[in-house]
Each structure stands twice: as structure tokens, then as C-alpha cells.
Write a protein that holds these residues in place. Structure first.
Motif, short mmCIF file in Angstrom:
data_model
loop_
_atom_site.label_atom_id
_atom_site.label_comp_id
_atom_site.label_asym_id
_atom_site.label_seq_id
_atom_site.Cartn_x
_atom_site.Cartn_y
_atom_site.Cartn_z
N PRO A 7 8.05 10.20 -4.76
CA PRO A 7 6.92 10.17 -5.70
C PRO A 7 5.83 9.20 -5.24
O PRO A 7 6.11 8.21 -4.56
N ALA A 8 4.60 9.49 -5.65
CA ALA A 8 3.46 8.67 -5.22
C ALA A 8 2.64 8.14 -6.40
O ALA A 8 1.54 7.66 -6.21
N GLN A 9 3.17 8.21 -7.62
CA GLN A 9 2.42 7.76 -8.78
C GLN A 9 2.22 6.24 -8.75
O GLN A 9 3.09 5.51 -8.28
N PRO A 10 1.08 5.77 -9.26
CA PRO A 10 0.82 4.32 -9.25
C PRO A 10 1.70 3.57 -10.25
O PRO A 10 2.17 4.15 -11.24
N LEU A 45 7.27 -7.46 -1.69
CA LEU A 45 7.52 -6.22 -2.40
C LEU A 45 7.23 -5.06 -1.45
O LEU A 45 6.10 -4.91 -0.97
N PHE A 46 8.26 -4.26 -1.17
CA PHE A 46 8.15 -3.15 -0.23
C PHE A 46 7.93 -1.86 -1.02
O PHE A 46 8.85 -1.32 -1.63
N ILE A 47 6.71 -1.39 -1.02
CA ILE A 47 6.29 -0.25 -1.82
C ILE A 47 5.10 0.39 -1.12
O ILE A 47 4.37 -0.29 -0.40
N GLU A 48 4.92 1.68 -1.30
CA GLU A 48 3.75 2.30 -0.69
C GLU A 48 2.49 1.64 -1.25
O GLU A 48 2.27 1.65 -2.47
N PRO A 49 1.64 1.05 -0.39
CA PRO A 49 0.49 0.25 -0.86
C PRO A 49 -0.44 1.00 -1.80
O PRO A 49 -1.02 0.40 -2.72
N GLN A 50 -0.59 2.32 -1.60
CA GLN A 50 -1.51 3.08 -2.45
C GLN A 50 -1.01 3.18 -3.89
O GLN A 50 -1.77 3.58 -4.79
N VAL A 109 -3.56 -5.07 -10.13
CA VAL A 109 -2.15 -5.47 -10.03
C VAL A 109 -1.92 -6.20 -8.71
O VAL A 109 -1.19 -7.20 -8.66
N ARG A 110 -2.56 -5.73 -7.64
CA ARG A 110 -2.43 -6.38 -6.34
C ARG A 110 -2.88 -7.84 -6.41
O ARG A 110 -2.23 -8.74 -5.86
N LEU A 111 -3.98 -8.08 -7.11
CA LEU A 111 -4.51 -9.44 -7.23
C LEU A 111 -3.56 -10.32 -8.04
O LEU A 111 -3.36 -11.50 -7.72
N GLN A 112 -2.97 -9.76 -9.11
CA GLN A 112 -2.02 -10.53 -9.92
C GLN A 112 -0.77 -10.89 -9.11
O GLN A 112 -0.25 -12.00 -9.21
N LEU A 113 -0.30 -9.94 -8.31
CA LEU A 113 0.87 -10.21 -7.48
C LEU A 113 0.57 -11.26 -6.42
O LEU A 113 1.40 -12.15 -6.14
N VAL A 126 3.28 -12.99 -4.18
CA VAL A 126 4.00 -11.78 -3.79
C VAL A 126 3.19 -11.03 -2.75
O VAL A 126 2.03 -10.67 -2.98
N LEU A 127 3.79 -10.78 -1.58
CA LEU A 127 3.13 -10.07 -0.50
C LEU A 127 3.57 -8.60 -0.52
O LEU A 127 4.74 -8.30 -0.72
N ILE A 128 2.62 -7.69 -0.31
CA ILE A 128 2.90 -6.26 -0.35
C ILE A 128 3.12 -5.73 1.06
O ILE A 128 2.31 -5.96 1.96
#
Length: 594
Positions: free
Chosen positions: A155-158, A226-231, A237-241, A246-248
């Protein structure tokens, strides 16, 4: 036409190429999940069996599905014409799949499977059990993937933020609590989806009914990854992490990260949740074995979560009131109502509630004999039509931003028989015994399970499933680390702690006739102190009346009658302010004193 025989033929061709004597296909994904995305439904794809639990074993001359009593009737129907035999777990003289392979396979056999779908603990146990025949395990073979040409992608949902007003604790504070538990390790590896969602205060929609997303996580002493598809990560949310340290990284980078970036680091990992593929990357010297740190933290709900969860129970109760009033009206008018249409209607009533996010699992709406199929799933076009007679069992739950619900009610749609009333009341007696329990700190689920079964055992009756499971907070409806069951397991041997939420769901099932189950969620609360230590009890938090038409009052003790009347008084007091005058009057009738 059943396509399973052709799939088995293609699989056996690959097995011969890899010189395998057997190939094993479980129900899980790379995160040891109970419910999985379509991409991971390899066992269902090859067998046609759609239940959530089961294992397929294929040899050159035999193919079998091993599953438990919850799915016997369903599996027997779905396996017709497949060439796959049903092996009923828990039945005398039926060997589990590992024992069966030990008996059937020759010395020095080679068994293959996709190591992503087995935990390292499972593989170690498998190796030990099969060691007597010097079996070789090939753990890196995704043979189903090679023949599953239209396999759905991941799945690719945000994902989205789960606000602290509901979570009650920031991701920064949760990370600090995990770091305090890491001990001598340099970092902690987390692979279970609900633990990752809880830890980072994020939710997703990758798995139906479960607000989780596919990811891995590593928590170090100062940073987390956090290992997740960046898109899948929105910019806010990226800024909060990032603010939380937390590095993506991409989902596919997990293996390389363990092999390279963390080389030389001591990693805390739970052998029973990390998959074999990842575990094989880490050398034994680098692993600090322990339990799943986040599961224990997540299992204890904080005061904010408990407050919201009780509010979610009110909303869920309102939806249930509206459903059963609607059902009564439809049956009175002679309108057509099927099991599947009733499930759809309940979903609609839940969606009307504030903060509703969908169902917490596919509703089990089982009428008459279908009630004996414990995990029955009605399908449009093939399911039963309801009538103003017989027994209806409805097991369902909702997902809300402020909580997850799970409730079962069994109701008589007409005049019940004496056996039906007796069965129902014996189940209720067990339910009340567990709900009314008082127990010392340190008590486990395996110690409490007998309370729910004793009224049935005394009549030489029993049920083949656990009595209770943990429930997440806007997370998976089945959650560890605790549970209530008769068999020794990690969950049933976990001491119950204050703030843990568990289901209470004894039942009885008569094949070809009916099923009876009454389920509420119960919260572990403090009862008091004595010279013998701290004592706990349960607070029932689900809110909907228990069908009095099915009650055999003569079987109830004075205390059981008192409990039932007190429960119904609570249900009416909590729900009536949110109902119309007509709805409140209906509820008053359902909650009348016995």
C-alpha cells in the motif's frame, strides 16, 4: 473453477527446482501481523481459505491447511475442490504441521519458506523440533511470489498524525521511555506495525480495519529512524518527526541499515517479533534479546486514553441502539434484511458518530446455524436472510480517533427454545464471573480463564477459543502483550496491569443450530490494598444491553442478577442522554430490572 490445483502444480515445479521436500506458507507478513495487506495474503491466494489464521504445507504428494476450531466450518467450505486437505488443530490425534512434517518427511529433508513471514523465534523452534531428522531449512525462498504474477503492491496511502489530545503522550516522551528500557544495548529494533504507530503517534490505512502502516523502526540513545516509503509522510508530519529526532529512511533500506550503519552496535530485539530475514543479518553477538519493549508500554492505557475510550464506548452504544431498533422495524414490516446488509447498516450508524474512522474488523453477523461458525463473514448474495425467529449473533467493533471498540451480542429474533436460553445463560454466568473478578497484583490471564469456563464445564460444555484479548487505542482490535486464555502462551502468562483493556467473551457453539457469545471490554482497575498486597478488579466499559429474552433467570444467582441489573442501569444512564425520546424509551425496556 477452483484455480488452486494449478497453483499447487506451479509451486511443486519450483519446489523440485530448489530440491525441496516441503514448502510452508503462513498467514503473516514481514511484521508478524495477524491481519495483513493484500500483498501478503500468500496463504489465502494459494489455498482459497480466507480466514485470518492458518498454515499451508505442500509436499510432492500432499497439501494441507492447519487451522483451529474457529475456522473449521469455514475452511471445509472454502477448500472444496482445492486439493488441499483440512487438518483440524486441537482435535485428538491431529498432529500440528511441524509434527506432521516430522512424521511424514524422510531423514535430511529440505523445507523451504519465505523467512520474512516467520519470526526468528518460530524458525528456532522449527529447527529444534525437526532436528531429530536433520532437516535443512531454506529460509529465503518466496516461491509463491514467483508464481503470483498479479500480486498486489504494498500500500502507498499516506500516514497521518494522531493528535496528542487523544494519545495523551507525545512521541518525544514515548521515545524517552523506550530508551530507558533499552538497557545495555545501543539501539532497539521495532518491527511490529501497531507498536510503530503507537510509538510515533502516527496512524495509517495500509491494512483494512487496522489504522497501521508498513514500516520498521530503530530507536537509538539519541536518534530514531523510521523506515517507510518517504512519499507516505506528509510534509507537516515530516517536520514534526524531525523535531523529535526521527530520521526518515525508505522501507527497503532496513536490511542495509542493519548490515552497515549499525555494524558493531548492540541491538535489542524480540526474537518473537523480528522476522528471520532481518534476524539473520544480525550476528548473535550483536543481539541483546528481550521482550517487545513497546508492547508492554502500549498495553497500559494512560488516563487520557481511558477517558477517551469510555467516550467512544458511549458513541458505539448509541450506534448499536439505532441498529437494533432499525432491525426490529425492518422485520416487523417484512422488509428483507440479510446478514451482510445488517453489517453495512451498522457501519453507517457508526460513521454518523463523531470522530468515527470505520470498522475495527469485518463484522461477524451470523444468523441461526451460521452462529456456530466462530469467525463467520457474511457475503452479499450468499449470506442468510434474517427472519423474526431464531438466534442472531453480532460481533463487531468500531475505530474512532478516540478509541477502538469490540462488542458481541446474541439476541433472539423470536421465541427462544429452552436449550437456547440455557446455553445463553450459562455463557452469561461465565461472562459475569470474569467481569466480577477480584485478584491480586501479578495475576495472569491463564489464572482467570477458568472463571469464564466453569459454568460451562459443570455442564460438560466448552468453547475452543480464548476468553479475552488485549485491545488497542485507535489501533489493532487484537493487541498484546496480555490476554485471557486456557493455554500457556506469552499473552496468557503476562500479568494484568492497571490500565490494560481486555475483551471478556466466553461462548458456546452448536454446529448446525446456533452460537452464543457475550462480549464486553473490561478495564483493569485498582480494587484496594490489604495485608496481603494490592488487589485489582475489572470495570466493564462496553455499553449495550444484554438480551433478556434469552435469559433463564432460574440459572442465575442473586449476585449475578445484581450484576446484570447494575450493568443495565449503567448502560441506560450513560447512553440515554444521547438518544431521542423514542430511542431512550426502547433502551429503558431493554434495560428493565430482572
Amino acid at each position: 473453477m477452483n484455480t488452486t490445483p494449478k497453483k499447487l502444480q506451479a509451486l511443486r515445479t519450483l519446489m523440485r527446482q530448489h530440491e525441496l521436500d516441503a514448502y510452508v506458507i503462513p498467514s503473516s507478513d514481514a511484521h508478524q501481523s495477524e491481519y495483513v495487506a493484500s500483498h501478503w495474503k500468500a496463504r489465502e491466494w494459494i489455498s482459497g481459505f480466507s480466514g485470518s489464521s492458518g498454515t499451508v504445507v505442500v509436499t510432492a504428494s500432499h497439501a494441507g491447511l492447519w487451522t483451529d476450531s474457529r475456522y473449521f466450518l469455514q475452511a471445509a467450505e472454502e477448500l472444496k475442490g482445492s486439493g488441499i486437505a483440512l487438518h483440524k488443530l486441537g482435535i485428538p490425534h491431529t498432529a500440528e504441521h511441524l509434527d506432521w512434517m516430522l512424521e511424514q518427511l524422510p531423514h535430511g529433508s529440505r523445507i523451504g519458506f519465505d523467512g520474512r513471514q516467520f519470526s526468528a523465534g518460530q524458525v528456532r523452534q522449527m529447527a529444534r523440533q525437526l532436528a531429530a531428522k536433520e532437516v535443512v531449512l531454506e529460509t529465503s525462498l518466496d516461491l509463491v511470489g514467483e508464481i503470483w504474477h498479479d500480486r498486489p503492491p504494498l500500500p502507498a496511502q499516506p500516514v497521518f498524525d494522531h493528535d496528542i489530545r487523544y494519545a495523551g503522550e507525545s512521541r518525544e516522551h514515548k521515545l524517552q521511555r523506550v530508551r530507558k528500557k533499552i538497557g545495555e544495548a545501543d539501539a532497539c529494533l521495532i518491527t511490529t506495525l501497531d507498536d510503530i504507530a503507537w510509538l510515533f503517534n502516527l496512524r495509517g490505512s495500509d491494512v483494512e480495519c487496522n489504522p497501521v502502516f508498513y514500516a520498521f523502526a530503530v530507536v537509538g540513545k539519541e536518534l530514531a529512524w523510521l523506515f517507510i516509503e518517504p512519499q507516505k509522510i506528509p510534509e507537516n508530519v515530516r517536520l514534526q518527526l524531525k523535531k523529535a529526532g526521527v530520521l526518515i529512511k525508505s522501507y527497503e533500506e532496513m536490511q542495509g541499515f542493519l548490515a552497515g550503519t549499525t555494524a558493531g552496535m548492540y541491538i535489542s530485539a524480540d526474537r518473537h517479533s523480528i522476522n528471520q530475514q532481518l534476524f539473520s543479518i544480525l550476528t548473535e553477538e550483536r543481539i541483546v534479546e528481550g521482550s517487545n519493549i513497546t508492547a508492554a508500554l502500549k498495553g497500559v492505557k494512560n488516563k487520557t486514553e481511558i477517558g477517551h475510550l469510555k467516550n467512544a464506548m458511549v458513541k458505539d452504544g448509541v450506534a448499536m441502539v439505532r441498529l437494533f431498533r432499525w432491525l426490529e422495524e425492518q422485520l416487523h414490516q417484512g422488509s428483507t434484511v440479510t446478514e451482510a446488509s445488517l453489517a453495512d447498516q451498522l457501519t453507517l450508524f457508526r460513521k454518523e458518530q463523531e470522530l468515527a474512522m470505520g470498522d475495527s474488523f469485518f463484522a461477524i453477523v451470523s444468523y441461526g446455524a451460521n452462529g456456530a461458525i466462530i469467525h463467520y463473514k457474511p457475503e452479499h448474495g450468499t449470506c442468510a436472510q434474517l427472519a423474526p425467529s431464531g438466534i442472531l449473533l453480532l460481533d463487531s467493533g468500531g475505530q474512532y480517533l478516540d478509541g477502538t471498540t469490540d462488542i458481541t451480542r446474541t439476541v433472539a429474533l423470536g421465541k427462544p427454545t429452552s436449550q437456547q436460553k440455557s446455553d445463553f445463560t450459562l455463557v452469561l454466568k461465565g461472562h459475569i464471573a470474569l467481569a466480577d473478578a477480584v485478584f491480586p497484583e501479578g495475576t495472569t490471564g491463564i489464572q482467570l480463564d477458568i472463571l469464564a469456563r466453569m459454568p460451562l464445564w459443570q455442564q460438560q460444555m466448552n468453547y475452543g477459543h480464548g476468553t479475552g484479548h488485549g485491545v488497542g487505542f485507535f489501533l489493532n482490535v487484537h493487541e498484546g502483550p496480555h490476554g485471557i486464555g486456557p493455554a500457556s502462551s506469552a499473552r496468557s502468562n503476562t500479568p494484568l496491569a492497571l490500565g490494560m483493556v481486555t475483551s471478556n467473551e466466553p461462548g458456546i457453539y452448536r454446529e448446525g443450530s446456533h452460537g452464543m457469545r457475550t462480549e464486553n471490554l473490561i478495564l483493569c482497575v485498582e480494587r484496594g490494598e490489604s495485608e496481603f498486597g494490592s488487589f485489582y478488579a475489572f470495570e466493564t466499559i462496553s455499553l449495550f444491553p444484554i438480551d433478556l429474552k434469552l435469559l433463564d433467570r432460574a440459572l442465575l444467582s442473586p449476585r449475578e442478577i445484581e450484576w446484570l441489573n447494575d450493568y443495565h442501569a449503567t448502560v441506560y444512564a450513560r447512553l440515554s442522554p444521547f438518544l431521542t425520546k423514542e430511542e431512550a424509551a426502547w433502551l429503558a425496556g431493554q434495560c428493565r430490572p430482572v
